[in-house]
Design a protein around this motif. Structure first.
Motif, PDB file in Angstrom:
ATOM      1  N   TRP A 497     -13.076 -10.593  15.357  1.00 46.04           N
ATOM      2  CA  TRP A 497     -14.570 -10.543  14.898  1.00 46.04           C
ATOM      3  C   TRP A 497     -15.316 -11.644  14.409  1.00 46.04           C
ATOM      4  O   TRP A 497     -16.516 -11.736  14.553  1.00 46.04           O
ATOM      5  N   GLN A 498     -14.591 -12.677  14.113  1.00 46.82           N
ATOM      6  CA  GLN A 498     -15.219 -14.031  13.702  1.00 46.82           C
ATOM      7  C   GLN A 498     -15.928 -13.892  12.507  1.00 46.82           C
ATOM      8  O   GLN A 498     -17.124 -14.453  12.402  1.00 46.82           O
ATOM      9  N   PHE A 499     -15.515 -13.016  11.523  1.00 41.24           N
ATOM     10  CA  PHE A 499     -15.932 -12.932  10.167  1.00 41.24           C
ATOM     11  C   PHE A 499     -15.069 -12.336   9.309  1.00 41.24           C
ATOM     12  O   PHE A 499     -13.752 -11.895   9.790  1.00 41.24           O
ATOM     13  N   GLY A 500     -15.343 -12.495   7.983  1.00 40.69           N
ATOM     14  CA  GLY A 500     -14.152 -12.288   7.075  1.00 40.69           C
ATOM     15  C   GLY A 500     -14.139 -10.705   6.705  1.00 40.69           C
ATOM     16  O   GLY A 500     -14.872  -9.785   7.078  1.00 40.69           O
ATOM     17  N   VAL A 501     -12.878 -10.347   6.513  1.00 37.36           N
ATOM     18  CA  VAL A 501     -12.319  -8.741   6.065  1.00 37.36           C
ATOM     19  C   VAL A 501     -12.317  -8.951   4.610  1.00 37.36           C
ATOM     20  O   VAL A 501     -11.649  -9.881   3.971  1.00 37.36           O
ATOM     21  N   GLY A 502     -12.774  -7.961   4.025  1.00 37.83           N
ATOM     22  CA  GLY A 502     -12.867  -7.928   2.679  1.00 37.83           C
ATOM     23  C   GLY A 502     -11.397  -7.477   2.078  1.00 37.83           C
ATOM     24  O   GLY A 502     -10.440  -7.175   2.634  1.00 37.83           O
ATOM     25  N   ALA A 503     -11.421  -7.720   0.689  1.00 38.64           N
ATOM     26  CA  ALA A 503     -10.035  -7.606   0.060  1.00 38.64           C
ATOM     27  C   ALA A 503      -9.584  -6.121  -0.035  1.00 38.64           C
ATOM     28  O   ALA A 503      -8.622  -5.742   0.403  1.00 38.64           O
ATOM     29  N   VAL A 504     -10.645  -5.046  -0.002  1.00 34.29           N
ATOM     30  CA  VAL A 504     -10.662  -3.820  -0.076  1.00 34.29           C
ATOM     31  C   VAL A 504     -11.656  -3.280   0.925  1.00 34.29           C
ATOM     32  O   VAL A 504     -12.811  -3.646   0.841  1.00 34.29           O
ATOM     33  N   TRP A 505     -10.974  -2.729   1.922  1.00 39.80           N
ATOM     34  CA  TRP A 505     -11.781  -2.255   3.174  1.00 39.80           C
ATOM     35  C   TRP A 505     -11.600  -1.050   3.897  1.00 39.80           C
ATOM     36  O   TRP A 505     -10.504  -0.391   3.628  1.00 39.80           O
ATOM     37  N   PHE A 506     -12.722  -0.602   4.397  1.00 36.55           N
ATOM     38  CA  PHE A 506     -12.513   0.887   4.770  1.00 36.55           C
ATOM     39  C   PHE A 506     -13.229   0.942   6.138  1.00 36.55           C
ATOM     40  O   PHE A 506     -14.169   0.154   6.636  1.00 36.55           O
ATOM     41  N   SER A 507     -12.457   1.647   7.228  1.00 38.48           N
ATOM     42  CA  SER A 507     -12.909   1.825   8.567  1.00 38.48           C
ATOM     43  C   SER A 507     -13.031   3.325   8.994  1.00 38.48           C
ATOM     44  O   SER A 507     -11.683   4.119   8.837  1.00 38.48           O
ATOM     45  N   GLY A 508     -13.930   3.526   9.809  1.00 37.82           N
ATOM     46  CA  GLY A 508     -14.052   4.864  10.528  1.00 37.82           C
ATOM     47  C   GLY A 508     -14.046   4.903  12.150  1.00 37.82           C
ATOM     48  O   GLY A 508     -15.015   5.443  12.664  1.00 37.82           O
ATOM     49  N   LEU A 509     -13.327   3.634  12.700  1.00 34.06           N
ATOM     50  CA  LEU A 509     -13.287   3.611  14.185  1.00 34.06           C
ATOM     51  C   LEU A 509     -13.183   4.746  14.913  1.00 34.06           C
ATOM     52  O   LEU A 509     -13.821   5.035  15.876  1.00 34.06           O
ATOM     53  N   ASN A 510     -12.090   5.753  14.593  1.00 36.14           N
ATOM     54  CA  ASN A 510     -11.778   6.831  15.343  1.00 36.14           C
ATOM     55  C   ASN A 510     -12.785   7.975  15.347  1.00 36.14           C
ATOM     56  O   ASN A 510     -13.288   8.610  16.172  1.00 36.14           O
ATOM     57  N   GLU A 511     -13.173   8.053  13.933  1.00 38.73           N
ATOM     58  CA  GLU A 511     -14.318   8.888  13.682  1.00 38.73           C
ATOM     59  C   GLU A 511     -14.357   8.859  12.032  1.00 38.73           C
ATOM     60  O   GLU A 511     -13.545   7.947  11.601  1.00 38.73           O
ATOM     61  N   ALA A 512     -15.496   9.273  11.709  1.00 35.33           N
ATOM     62  CA  ALA A 512     -15.956   8.956  10.290  1.00 35.33           C
ATOM     63  C   ALA A 512     -14.728   9.310   9.284  1.00 35.33           C
ATOM     64  O   ALA A 512     -14.383   9.999   9.413  1.00 35.33           O
ATOM     65  N   LEU A 513     -14.860   8.210   8.350  1.00 35.21           N
ATOM     66  CA  LEU A 513     -13.851   8.643   7.230  1.00 35.21           C
ATOM     67  C   LEU A 513     -14.806   9.373   6.248  1.00 35.21           C
ATOM     68  O   LEU A 513     -15.654   8.742   5.768  1.00 35.21           O
ATOM     69  N   ASP A 514     -14.584  10.473   6.137  1.00 37.18           N
ATOM     70  CA  ASP A 514     -15.045  11.403   5.224  1.00 37.18           C
ATOM     71  C   ASP A 514     -14.139  12.332   4.427  1.00 37.18           C
ATOM     72  O   ASP A 514     -13.636  13.475   4.688  1.00 37.18           O
ATOM     73  N   ALA A 515     -13.800  11.791   3.304  1.00 36.38           N
ATOM     74  CA  ALA A 515     -12.861  12.389   2.401  1.00 36.38           C
ATOM     75  C   ALA A 515     -13.347  11.599   0.989  1.00 36.38           C
ATOM     76  O   ALA A 515     -13.980  10.904   0.989  1.00 36.38           O
TER      77      ALA A 515
END
Length: 782
Positions: A497-515
């Motif tokens: 990505w050429q940028f930083g990743v957070g210490a705590v991070w969340f991703s909805g790559l496959n589908e939205a994280l909705d919980a």
């Protein structure tokens, strides 16, 4: 035991594939120190011993950077591919001459120690073996073998052992040794270099000292793999079949199976089902080995695979599995523990030098790993993969994994109600300290996560990776609880990505994280980039309460996807950027602010289009934790430098470019027949060698191969020096130097003796070839 018919394999598509022209000996980034500060590293919080959080470990840990030493402090540095970036606290001490040492003072009685170290790789990428002296109060106790054969990976994921592919990483390893007797508080324990003939450098990261109890005796009525089945405790003979026979008999007779003191050669899986396999303790009972022909077979204790019915009611306790895995092949089942183990427990097992500590393929239920150590893996520490339910990893210490430290991956079959609690996870070389990919009602609490290296964060909750989706019920759902965690120096740059990743991070790559995802009562300290981040798809239902952010290299919040989150009693201090939020999705991410917040909110947020360089505080004190002990007040001085010794030989080296198979490492390998050649038609070109410490360099000798095939040529070049690898001064202005085969193809340049650690030669012209060429760059103090 062969792999299951459907051959589940590991994965990592989020991989570090950047090509970096770094020396096989690693890139050392050091702080030039005045003598009075030589033994004092930059104070940085330790992940060990934080009150009420993380694993309760049996050892006292001491960092080399705070010990007495006449070596060279390296770091602090978090740049991927740099040797200190993979050290605990991002600092270590390099010893590069006979007599150099690191000396620890015991703060509690101990009869055993482990120490973490790094040796350079060899040119073939197969590693080198050496030894370092262990001295007690100045007296020689023993010589401890050390090796680099379990470290040093190159190229792109899943990596290889070819130094020519560049991108070196996974530099460190650990070894352990008994001290022969209980040493009292105040004892001086020294690691000292006797010779550099087998290794030019020895980098010491830390030492763990512990009091190991007496061997555990055989349980009443248990079967003995030695006396009853003839297993060989010397490790000379293959004991696989005999230990398997003992395990099978234990199941049939309803008896425990005992592994007495010894080292047992095991070349394939020991398959367990409805049996207890117990040792005399992980310092005494050791399973090790690998098939000498079929390298896909190696020591491991496995349940039956799920498609074979799985195993149940198994207890594994009080022994070590020390493998011999030196590469990463994702299809190979060469993990310490594997298969499917329901209603089973792993207790006080030491897992080291395998591919994964435990890769568990479900469906399976009610499995626990506790009170264990997982070290020096080529892939994950633990992965609950595919239908693992009601299972736990607790009070376990994990360090130096090649991938996620502790992971859950709900591929195609739901993971439900699993827990990672009271664990300490340090230095995953790739990806995250702790992660759940999908999963329902997951708990990740009371852990310590520290020193993420690249392409990941400390804590990750995500709908990512194959088979994670709501259609199969495997996406993040229910309530994810992440409570009372401490994160230190977590998150780092992602080279894809050429940028930083957070210490705590969340991703909805496959589908939205909705919980519902609750992050509560948590400390996020000295994050390398952002403290909190979301990315890909959308993330909804995030709730932060009683969270303390102290130190972030860039932002408090890095918002890169739509969604929503609530914040109550969230405080942030020491955020590098004046605007603490980066958000280019605008109102697409909705923030609800409760009471007690400070330091992290801004309206409008920043949206710069450019990612700022991180600013690291190396600070943030864990609540209830301890800071490092004071360094010695009278550290030794550096030993004198021999004016006839080539200071550049074998030292770390960088370059502006190289062509084909002619990297800059060949200019410091001591062989005038090999050479560095830069890219063609691209002057100026430079090569920079790190001498390890500031030296009064008075003479530089440059060479080309002596063969007559190298016609006479003149190279126009200058010599520069630096103490910090940032600001360089000219030691010798640009001039033409003639290399003539009849006189050895050598040019000698006299210098004034300015203190120089980083020595650079910059070439602007070559009459014999349109590139810079050097077979040797030698530096002398006389």
């Amino acid at each position: 035991m062969t792999a299951p018919p459907n051959g589940r394999s590991l994965r990592r598509t989020l991989a570090a594939t950047v090509s970096m022209a770094l020396a096989a000996a690693g890139t050392l980034v050091a702080v030039a120190l005045a003598p009075e500060a030589h033994a004092a590293g930059v104070p940085a919080p330790s992940p060990v011993g934080i009150s009420g959080r993380g694993a309760t470990v049996p050892f006292k840990e001491q960092e080399a950077e705070y010990a007495a030493t006449n070596g060279t402090l390296i770091g602090p540095d978090r740049l991927y591919g740099h040797l200190p970036s993979e050290a605990s606290g991002r600092q270590a001490v390099t010893l590069d001459a006979p007599g150099e040492y690191v000396e620890f003072t015991l703060t509690a009685p101990a009869n055993a120690m482990s120490f973490r170290y790094s040796l350079p790789d060899n040119a073939a990428g197969t590693g080198r073996d050496a030894s370092i002296d262990l001295k007690i109060n100045g007296n020689q106790l023993k010589s401890v073998p050390v090796t680099s054969k379990y470290g040093w990976y190159y190229g792109g994921y899943p990596f290889n052992n070819n130094p020519g592919d560049s991108n070196p990483h996974h530099f460190y390893d650990e070894t352990r040794t008994l001290l022969g007797s209980t040493l009292p508080v105040g004892t001086k324990v020294r690691l000292q270099v006797a010779s550099t003939s087998a290794s030019p450098t020895f980098t010491i990261d830390l030492a763990d000292f512990e009091q190991v109890g007496a061997p555990i005796g055989k349980p009443s009525g248990a079967l003995d793999v030695v006396s009853d089945f003839g297993a060989d405790p010397t490790g000379a003979a293959d004991s696989t079949a005999k230990i398997q026979a003992a395990v099978d008999a234990g199941k049939a007779q309803g008896k425990a199976v005992y592994i007495p003191q010894g080292t047992f050669q095991v070349r394939d899986h020991i398959v367990v089902d409805q049996v207890t396999l117990a040792g005399a303790g992980p310092w005494y009972s050791v399973l090790t080995g690998r098939d000498p022909v079929n390298r896909a077979k190696a020591v491991g204790v496995y349940g039956k695979y799920a498609n074979q019915g799985g195993s149940k009611n198994v207890t594994l306790k009080d022994f070590a599995i020390l493998g011999d895995i030196r590469e990463r092949v994702d299809d190979d089942q060469v993990n310490a523990i594997g298969g499917a183990l329901s209603n089973s427990t792993v207790d006080n097992v030491w897992m080291q030098h395998t591919k994964c500590g435990a890769w568990m393929d479900g469906p399976m239920d009610n499995f626990t790993i506790k009170n264990s150590r997982i070290l020096d893996q080529t892939a994950d520490g633990v992965n609950f993969h595919m239908g693992v339910t009601n299972s736990t990893v607790t009070n376990t210490f994990v360090r130096n994994t090649g991938d996620d430290g502790l992971a859950m991956w709900a591929e195609n079959i739901p993971n439900v109600k699993n827990k990672f609690t009271y664990n300490t996870v340090v230095l995953p070389i790739l990806a995250n300290n702790i992660v759940t990919y999908g999963g329902k009602d997951i708990t990740i609490s009371d852990n310590v996560m520290a020193d993420t290296i690249t392409n990941g964060g400390g804590l990750h909750v995500a709908n990512r990776y194959p088979g994670v989706n709501s259609g199969q019920g495997t996406a993040v759902s229910g309530t994810t609880t992440a409570a009372r965690n401490t994160l230190i120096r977590a998150g780092n740059n992602d080279y894809n990505w050429q940028f930083g990743v957070g210490a705590v991070w969340f991703s909805g790559l496959n589908e939205a994280l909705d919980a519902t995802v609750n992050i509560t009562d948590t400390e996020i300290l000295d994050s390398s980039y952002a403290a909190i981040m979301n990315i890909e798809g959308a993330t909804k239902g995030l709730h932060f309460e009683n969270v303390r952010i102290d130190g972030a290299g860039t932002y408090a919040l890095q918002i890169q996807a739509p969604g929503n989150a609530s914040f109550t009693n969230v405080t942030a201090t020491h955020i590098a950027q004046s605007n603490p939020i980066h958000n280019c999705v605008g109102s697409g991410f909705v923030i609800t602010r409760g009471a007690g917040n400070s330091g992290w909110y801004a309206d409008p947020p920043a949206c710069t289009g450019n990612w700022p360089a991180p600013q690291w505080t190396n600070g943030g004190v864990p609540g209830g934790g301890t800071t490092p002990t004071d360094p010695p007040t009278d550290p030794p001085t550096d030993p004198p430098t021999d004016p006839t010794v080539n200071l550049a030989k074998g030292r770390p080296v960088t370059e502006t470019s190289h062509t084909d198979v002619y990297p800059a490492t060949k200019a410091v390998d001591g062989d005038a027949n090999t050479y560095w050649e830069s890219a063609n038609n691209a002057f100026p070109q430079s090569v920079t060698v790190d001498l390890g410490a500031a030296k009064a360099v008075k003479r530089v000798v440059l060479k080309l191969p002596p063969a007559a095939a190298w016609a006479t040529r003149t190279q126009t070049l200058s010599v520069l020096g630096s103490t910090d690898n940032s600001t360089f001064t000219t030691l010798k202005p640009s001039a033409g130097y003639t290399f003539n085969p009849s006189s050895g193809n050598t040019a000698t340049i006299s210098l004034s003796g300015t203190a120089t650690r980083y020595l650079r030669v910059t070439v602007t012209g070559n009459t014999g070839w349109p590139a810079a060429q050097l077979s040797e760059l030698e530096a002398y103090t006389g």
